[in-house]
Design a protein around this motif. Structure first.
Motif, PDB file in Angstrom:
ATOM      1  N   ASP A  81      20.342 127.025  66.928  1.00  0.00           N
ATOM      2  CA  ASP A  81      18.937 126.678  67.177  1.00  0.00           C
ATOM      3  C   ASP A  81      18.356 127.642  68.200  1.00  0.00           C
ATOM      4  O   ASP A  81      19.079 128.148  69.049  1.00  0.00           O
ATOM      5  CB  ASP A  81      18.829 125.252  67.726  1.00  0.00           C
ATOM      6  CG  ASP A  81      19.045 124.213  66.648  1.00  0.00           C
ATOM      7  OD1 ASP A  81      19.344 124.614  65.509  1.00  0.00           O
ATOM      8  OD2 ASP A  81      18.915 123.020  66.948  1.00  0.00           O
ATOM      9  N   ASP A 117      16.413 126.913  70.598  1.00  0.00           N
ATOM     10  CA  ASP A 117      15.994 126.266  71.843  1.00  0.00           C
ATOM     11  C   ASP A 117      17.109 126.191  72.889  1.00  0.00           C
ATOM     12  O   ASP A 117      16.979 125.479  73.885  1.00  0.00           O
ATOM     13  CB  ASP A 117      15.462 124.859  71.551  1.00  0.00           C
ATOM     14  CG  ASP A 117      16.468 124.035  70.754  1.00  0.00           C
ATOM     15  OD1 ASP A 117      17.628 124.470  70.654  1.00  0.00           O
ATOM     16  OD2 ASP A 117      16.088 122.979  70.233  1.00  0.00           O
ATOM     17  N   GLN A 145      19.811 124.676  72.747  1.00  0.00           N
ATOM     18  CA  GLN A 145      20.563 123.418  72.764  1.00  0.00           C
ATOM     19  C   GLN A 145      21.998 123.665  72.310  1.00  0.00           C
ATOM     20  O   GLN A 145      22.876 122.852  72.542  1.00  0.00           O
ATOM     21  CB  GLN A 145      19.892 122.366  71.878  1.00  0.00           C
ATOM     22  CG  GLN A 145      18.742 121.664  72.577  1.00  0.00           C
ATOM     23  CD  GLN A 145      18.195 120.529  71.748  1.00  0.00           C
ATOM     24  OE1 GLN A 145      17.892 120.691  70.569  1.00  0.00           O
ATOM     25  NE2 GLN A 145      18.036 119.376  72.365  1.00  0.00           N
ATOM     26  N   ARG A 193      16.329 120.981  75.527  1.00  0.00           N
ATOM     27  CA  ARG A 193      15.594 122.155  75.068  1.00  0.00           C
ATOM     28  C   ARG A 193      15.136 122.995  76.257  1.00  0.00           C
ATOM     29  O   ARG A 193      14.683 122.426  77.238  1.00  0.00           O
ATOM     30  CB  ARG A 193      14.314 121.655  74.395  1.00  0.00           C
ATOM     31  CG  ARG A 193      14.252 121.897  72.977  1.00  0.00           C
ATOM     32  CD  ARG A 193      12.968 121.365  72.411  1.00  0.00           C
ATOM     33  NE  ARG A 193      13.028 121.654  70.996  1.00  0.00           N
ATOM     34  CZ  ARG A 193      12.706 122.817  70.502  1.00  0.00           C
ATOM     35  NH1 ARG A 193      12.202 123.742  71.277  1.00  0.00           N
ATOM     36  NH2 ARG A 193      12.863 123.065  69.216  1.00  0.00           N
TER      37      ARG A 193
HETATM   38 MG    MG Z   1      16.652 121.458  69.295  1.00  0.00          MG
END
Ligand code: MG
Ligand code: UDP
Length: 312
Positions: free
Chosen positions: A95, A97, A99, A202
């Motif tokens: 991802d 972000d 994460q 995030r």
């Molecule tokens: Mg995420």
């Protein structure tokens, strides 16, 4: 030297992207003696400046490739496109972000290098940072799908995993339109090692999922990996036929023996409502499968690319 492709689906990630690139770049620097890297960013029809960020990154760094969709096709489509365009011996999906901690990449790489495993996948141990509704719903979803489907869905599994070329090719060989990655990863088999980590927040931006999107995604997952709901519908039908049969016998005998006129339309109305409701429910289940079949037979492309780094 082995090459690792990092596939990153991005939807409105203008704030996260520079941070993501910086973090992952540190890891690639650290692992530069072990492996080469390439980035495959997929811009999934973002409405913010994600594409501009990707153009900048591609100009700055030769290892950066990007695909930009003509509209939002969803994360599953973006991951599929990324996997199709990745050229590495090992491929990871992450991802944008942060994460998914990039620092785990080295451990994942070392695991695959032992040749004992074909895939090193991750799951998060907690769901901190998610709403109560989402946590409860997720827990129930895993319980239900475990009962309904033969394909094992690991609870808490993230899409962050490093796979061998062989496994990626196996996943790409499944060209279905309704893609439910967690199921597909599990369906292809291969030896998977699981590593766990605490859920991260995030770095920037907001989650792209809301309750209804997740609910629809859950239904997609069930329909894609189980036909048991159809069986349940059939069983409910049989059960109601049986109940009706018993009721007919009772009423006929009662009328013949006691000459009792049938009384009470309220009970009748309730029964009609109940049976009508169950009827519609079962038709709905069948409709869901029919709709998916309809979409699959249309054979529409899973994604449409508008621009890549070659257009720069
Ligand atoms: Mg995420
Ligand atoms: N994403 C995407 N298309 C979408 C929705 C999400 O490519 O339609 C990407 C998003 O940019 C992110 C990843 O999928 O990189 C996971 O999304 P998000 O962080 O919103 O999901 P969560 O972590 O909350 O489950």
């Amino acid at each position: 030297m082995k090459k690792i492709s990092i596939v990153v689906p991005c939807y409105n990630e203008e704030e996260s992207l520079p941070l993501f690139y910086k973090e992952v770049d540190k890891v690639t620097e650290k692992m530069s003696k072990k492996a080469d890297f390439e980035f495959v960013f997929v811009n999934d029809g973002s409405s913010d400046k994600t594409l501009e960020e990707l153009r900048k990154l591609a100009q700055k760094d030769k290892r950066v490739h990007y695909l930009s969709f003509s509209r939002n096709f969803g994360k599953e489509a973006a991951m599929y496109a990324g996997l199709e365009h990745a050229k590495g011996d090992y491929v990871t999906t992450m991802d944008a972000d942060l994460q998914d901690p990039p620092s785990l990449l080295e451990e994942m790489f070392d695991t695959l290098e032992t040749k004992e495993y074909d895939c090193c996948a991750t799951k998060s141990t907690s769901r901190n940072g998610y709403s109560f509704l989402r946590k409860t719903f997720t827990k129930w979803f895993y319980k239900i799908i475990a009962k309904l489907s033969k394909t094992e869905m690991v609870e808490g599994a993230r899409d962050f995993r490093l796979m061998t070329r062989q496994m990626v090719d196996a996943i790409l060989s499944m060209k279905e339109y309704n893609r439910y990655s967690k199921g597909l990863f599990s369906f292809v088999g291969f030896n998977t090692k699981w590593i766990e980590y605490e859920n991260q927040d995030r770095v920037a931006g907001t989650t792209k999922w809301n309750f209804w999107k997740l609910f629809a995604y859950a239904i997609d997952g069930i329909v894609a990996f189980s036909t048991t709901p159809l069986l349940i519908a059939a069983f409910v039908g049989i059960l109601f036929c049986f109940i009706a049969f018993v009721m007919i016998v009772i009423i006929v005998v009662k009328t013949l023996a006691f000459g009792d006129p049938v009384s009470g339309w309220p009970s009748l109305a309730c029964i009609i409502f109940l049976v009508g409701g169950i009827n519609l429910f079962c038709t709905g289940i069948i409709g869901e499968y029919l709709a998916k079949t309809y979409l699959e037979t249309k054979n529409r492309p899973i994604y449409i690319i508008k621009e890549t780094e070659k257009d720069l």
